[in-house]
Design an enzyme around this catalytic site. Sequence first.
Site, PDB file in Angstrom:
ATOM      1  NE  ARG A 127      -1.891   0.778 -12.538  1.00 11.81           N
ATOM      2  CZ  ARG A 127      -2.911   1.236 -11.797  1.00 11.81           C
ATOM      3  NH1 ARG A 127      -4.132   0.792 -12.007  1.00 11.81           N
ATOM      4  NH2 ARG A 127      -2.704   2.157 -10.867  1.00 11.81           N
ATOM      5  CG  HIS A 141      -7.887   3.431 -14.960  1.00 13.39           C
ATOM      6  ND1 HIS A 141      -6.536   3.362 -15.184  1.00 13.39           N
ATOM      7  CD2 HIS A 141      -8.055   3.151 -13.636  1.00 13.39           C
ATOM      8  CE1 HIS A 141      -5.925   3.058 -14.049  1.00 13.39           C
ATOM      9  NE2 HIS A 141      -6.831   2.926 -13.084  1.00 13.39           N
TER      10      HIS A 141
HETATM   11  N1  LIG Z   1      -8.584  -0.089 -12.202  1.00 16.78           N
HETATM   12  C1  LIG Z   1      -8.650   0.614 -11.084  1.00 16.78           C
HETATM   13  O1  LIG Z   1      -9.477   1.507 -10.968  1.00 16.78           O
HETATM   14  C2  LIG Z   1      -7.723   0.275  -9.955  1.00 16.78           C
HETATM   15  C3  LIG Z   1      -7.956   0.826  -8.698  1.00 16.78           C
HETATM   16  C4  LIG Z   1      -7.120   0.460  -7.637  1.00 16.78           C
HETATM   17  C5  LIG Z   1      -6.077  -0.422  -7.847  1.00 16.78           C
HETATM   18  N2  LIG Z   1      -5.868  -0.933  -9.085  1.00 16.78           N
HETATM   19  C6  LIG Z   1      -4.781  -1.902  -9.309  1.00 16.78           C
HETATM   20  O2  LIG Z   1      -4.916  -2.985  -8.397  1.00 16.78           O
HETATM   21  C7  LIG Z   1      -3.608  -3.376  -7.969  1.00 16.78           C
HETATM   22  C8  LIG Z   1      -3.687  -4.166  -6.690  1.00 16.78           C
HETATM   23  O3  LIG Z   1      -3.992  -3.309  -5.609  1.00 16.78           O
HETATM   24  P1  LIG Z   1      -3.897  -3.824  -4.093  1.00 16.78           P
HETATM   25  O4  LIG Z   1      -4.154  -2.665  -3.221  1.00 16.78           O
HETATM   26  O5  LIG Z   1      -4.692  -5.066  -3.916  1.00 16.78           O
HETATM   27  O6  LIG Z   1      -2.345  -4.200  -4.047  1.00 16.78           O
HETATM   28  P2  LIG Z   1      -1.615  -5.152  -3.000  1.00 16.78           P
HETATM   29  O7  LIG Z   1      -2.346  -5.166  -1.703  1.00 16.78           O
HETATM   30  O8  LIG Z   1      -0.181  -4.762  -3.017  1.00 16.78           O
HETATM   31  O9  LIG Z   1      -1.774  -6.609  -3.640  1.00 16.78           O
HETATM   32  C9  LIG Z   1      -1.047  -7.010  -4.746  1.00 16.78           C
HETATM   33  C10 LIG Z   1      -1.100  -8.514  -4.815  1.00 16.78           C
HETATM   34  O10 LIG Z   1      -0.369  -8.956  -5.961  1.00 16.78           O
HETATM   35  C11 LIG Z   1       0.542  -9.972  -5.538  1.00 16.78           C
HETATM   36  N3  LIG Z   1       1.734 -10.008  -6.387  1.00 16.78           N
HETATM   37  C12 LIG Z   1       2.611  -9.009  -6.642  1.00 16.78           C
HETATM   38  N4  LIG Z   1       3.586  -9.452  -7.455  1.00 16.78           N
HETATM   39  C13 LIG Z   1       3.331 -10.747  -7.705  1.00 16.78           C
HETATM   40  C14 LIG Z   1       3.981 -11.761  -8.457  1.00 16.78           C
HETATM   41  N5  LIG Z   1       5.107 -11.507  -9.122  1.00 16.78           N
HETATM   42  N6  LIG Z   1       3.430 -13.001  -8.477  1.00 16.78           N
HETATM   43  C15 LIG Z   1       2.300 -13.263  -7.793  1.00 16.78           C
HETATM   44  N7  LIG Z   1       1.615 -12.351  -7.061  1.00 16.78           N
HETATM   45  C16 LIG Z   1       2.135 -11.109  -7.019  1.00 16.78           C
HETATM   46  C17 LIG Z   1       0.897  -9.596  -4.130  1.00 16.78           C
HETATM   47  O11 LIG Z   1       1.471 -10.696  -3.467  1.00 16.78           O
HETATM   48  P3  LIG Z   1       1.832 -10.596  -1.900  1.00 16.78           P
HETATM   49  O12 LIG Z   1       0.489 -10.653  -1.209  1.00 16.78           O
HETATM   50  O13 LIG Z   1       2.641 -11.796  -1.647  1.00 16.78           O
HETATM   51  O14 LIG Z   1       2.537  -9.283  -1.700  1.00 16.78           O
HETATM   52  C18 LIG Z   1      -0.464  -9.196  -3.591  1.00 16.78           C
HETATM   53  O15 LIG Z   1      -1.209 -10.339  -3.244  1.00 16.78           O
HETATM   54  C19 LIG Z   1      -2.861  -2.051  -7.868  1.00 16.78           C
HETATM   55  O16 LIG Z   1      -1.472  -2.222  -7.940  1.00 16.78           O
HETATM   56  C20 LIG Z   1      -3.392  -1.299  -9.065  1.00 16.78           C
HETATM   57  O17 LIG Z   1      -2.568  -1.566 -10.176  1.00 16.78           O
HETATM   58  C21 LIG Z   1      -6.669  -0.602 -10.133  1.00 16.78           C
END
Ligand SMILES: NC(=O)c1ccc[n+]([C@@H]2O[C@H](COP(=O)([O-])OP(=O)(O)OC[C@H]3O[C@@H](n4cnc5c(N)ncnc54)[C@H](OP(=O)(O)O)[C@@H]3O)[C@@H](O)[C@H]2O)c1
Length: 311
Positions: free
Chosen positions: A226, A274
């Site tokens: 993001r 995006h």
């Molecule tokens: N550009 C695009 O097309 C696109 C598409 C899809 C998603 N995204 C982005 O990708 C992000 C991640 O998706 P996901 O499904 O992988 O999410 P997820 O499974 O919730 O993983 C998020 C990761 O970030 C970690 N995290 C959160 N807050 C943190 C902090 N303060 N310090 C350190 N680590 C932290 C979490 O830690 P924990 O494991 O301990 O919870 C987890 O490992 C989404 O939120 C979205 O913004 C972008």
Amino acid sequence: MTINILFAAQPDSWAQYKEPLSAALQQTGLSYALRCDFAPSDVDYIVYAPNSAIQDFAPFTRLKAVMNLWAGVEGVVRNKSLTVPLTRMVDEDGLTQGMVEWVTGHVLRHHLGMDRHIVNPDHNWDHSPPPLSRDRPVSILGFGALGQACAAALLALGFPVTGWSRSAKAMDGVTTCGGADGLRQALSGAQIVVLLLPATAATENTLNAETLALLPRGAVIVNPGRGPLIDDDALLAALDTGQIAHATLDVFRIEPLPEHHRFWSHPGVTVTPHIASETRPDSASRVIAENIRRHVAGEGLLHLVDRSAGY
Ligand SMILES: NC(=O)c1ccc[n+]([C@@H]2O[C@H](COP(=O)([O-])OP(=O)(O)OC[C@H]3O[C@@H](n4cnc5c(N)ncnc54)[C@H](OP(=O)(O)O)[C@@H]3O)[C@@H](O)[C@H]2O)c1
């Protein structure tokens, strides 16, 4: 009893989702009605995109859960009118696969120095080979569904991978870490950093002047996470000094990226619109239908958002 499921996203999404979602719901054996125009008080579940016209959930008096079509929930998680469980999209067959392909492609672009050969107007015969992947450490900030899948793919290609997350994680072959010390560790050795964190108050400006300075000179940033994860001005300053060699950015604080933004014109920045990964209607519909089935059956919802953590 018939379960009423409201599809609430941008109007053009309905044409993409109507058939696959109906087919996936039929597979569950549930008795359901799927529409985009119920009276709010009749709705049991909402299949939701945060850019939908629905922003006030208060009239949905019998609502049981909201299924977000996107992985990112920052556009809905702070909505005070939403008091029922919220799930986010985790779809290995679609969204995750797309992200793995995009991240792997952009990491390989920088690792192999492909630009030298793709854009070579002087026909320069530069014979210098890139290092092998084993000599190109990659750190992934955000080691969740997408970060771990990307780590597995990069690991299979031979890259040393470090994953940084909030809670402790373990994956064979990957160095995992957390907290401020972990961030220092993840950045100090990384030649390529991939951002796959959610946008929360705690992750804003994870890459700032101080943390960008921890990277070895000439490191590359790849951000499909993001926009607010990066302090734009600090990144531009680090690009200008050569501390950061290149940034491939898919996401921005304002989207579409405003025409006047320096990211468009900076030679060290690649802007993608995006598109790192999209939710794919066929596979995402199966995830949503299964989650509704689980909830109706009294089983726990998958991919539940932790409202206090913001993701
Ligand atoms: N550009 C695009 O097309 C696109 C598409 C899809 C998603 N995204 C982005 O990708 C992000 C991640 O998706 P996901 O499904 O992988 O999410 P997820 O499974 O919730 O993983 C998020 C990761 O970030 C970690 N995290 C959160 N807050 C943190 C902090 N303060 N310090 C350190 N680590 C932290 C979490 O830690 P924990 O494991 O301990 O919870 C987890 O490992 C989404 O939120 C979205 O913004 C972008």
